[in-house]
Each structure stands twice: as C-alpha cells, then as structure tokens.
Design a protein around this motif. Structure first.
Motif: not given
Length: 171
Positions: A94-99, A111-118
């Motif tokens: 999980p994380g947090y995004s800032f635009v 700004s909003f929460f995110n989830v990422m995979g890689g």
C-alpha cells in the motif's frame, strides 16, 4: 535503489476532454529495501512521475508522486533456469499518491491511497552492485472529480511504470 524510466497513465483517470500521453518521461524511483531472509523482505520507496497532455487534449502538465511500503519476495533460488548473475524480485504493498497539476491548474491538487505491485529483473555486476529493470502497476483509489469546480487537468487513476536502475547492497 535508484531508477529512471517512463510511465503510462490510465486514460480513465482524467476528466472529460483531457488525455495524457500514453508514454511520459521521466519516472524517478528511490528506495530502500531490507531482506529478512533469502526470499522475504520489505521495501520503502518514493517515485516522482511527470505526465503531460496528448495531442488533441487541452495543454497541461502534472506531477504524480507516491510513497509505498511493500513486501518483497525473491524466488530466484527456486528458479533453476535463471542464468548465474540474474535475479527476480516481486514486490507489492500500500501507499499514498500526490498529484499536483502545474501552471494554471495548480490549485487542483489531489491525493489518495494506492496499492502497487511489480516485478524486477536484476543482473549482478559485482557482489554488491546490480542493474535492474522494474515494471510496476499502481492502482489508485482516488474519488471521482467534480469536473466543474475541481477536476480540470488533474489525475486520479492508475499508473504503469517501466524503470531501469541500479541497486547498491550494503550486505
């Protein structure tokens, strides 16, 4: 870890009439990682991405930044077909995004929460140094815009990144 690359935003993350380029430069990733065992670890990373308008869209530029805490899994020892100096690493969390839109749209920050995979592919140059390629998908949980008052030239969608970088190991 330090990496540089490109990003591709989902077009559904923009308000009507705005469209981002399908491939944007730069994407910059900075991260630290600690492996608890040969296969499991944790990673904290920060990414900066620039997104700009596609042809036929009103002109805009915006900065998309994110910070994520991730679990890391290294299955390399189980993959017998991998060449000697190659490695594979999977990461997700999980994380947090800032635009922050630039220019005339600067007040349309979101700004909003995110989830990422890689997925990372590493090539060892030396005992403590490797080159790597990472492809990641960031799923954003941004709410829909109110296009009349707040949404112009901002972004609340998903982002795919492809970066190439270098990893320095302390141990």
């Amino acid at each position: 870890q330090i990496a540089l690359g490109v990003n591709s935003p989902s077009q559904s993350g923009f308000v009507e009439n705005y469209k981002g380029k399908s491939l944007n430069f730069p994407t910059v990733n900075l991260g630290i990682q600690n492996m608890f065992s040969d296969q499991m670890g944790a990673k904290l990373d920060f990414s900066y991405n620039r997104i700009s308008n596609d042809d036929g869209s009103p002109e805009f530029k915006l900065n998309y930044s994110r910070i994520n805490a991730q679990l890391v899994y290294d299955p390399t020892n189980s993959l017998n077909f991998m060449p000697q100096r190659m490695g594979v690493v999977l990461h997700a969390g999980p994380g947090y995004s800032f635009v922050k839109p630039l220019g005339n749209f600067g007040s349309n920050k979101v700004s909003f929460f995110n989830v990422m995979g890689g997925f990372e592919l590493h090539y060892g140059l030396a005992e403590r140094l490797s080159l790597y390629m990472d492809t990641s998908y960031i799923l954003g949980f941004g709410k829909d815009f109110d296009p009349i008052s707040e949404g112009y030239a901002s972004f609340n969608g998903n982002l795919m990144t492809l970066t190439f970088g270098i990893t320095f190991s302390l141990s």
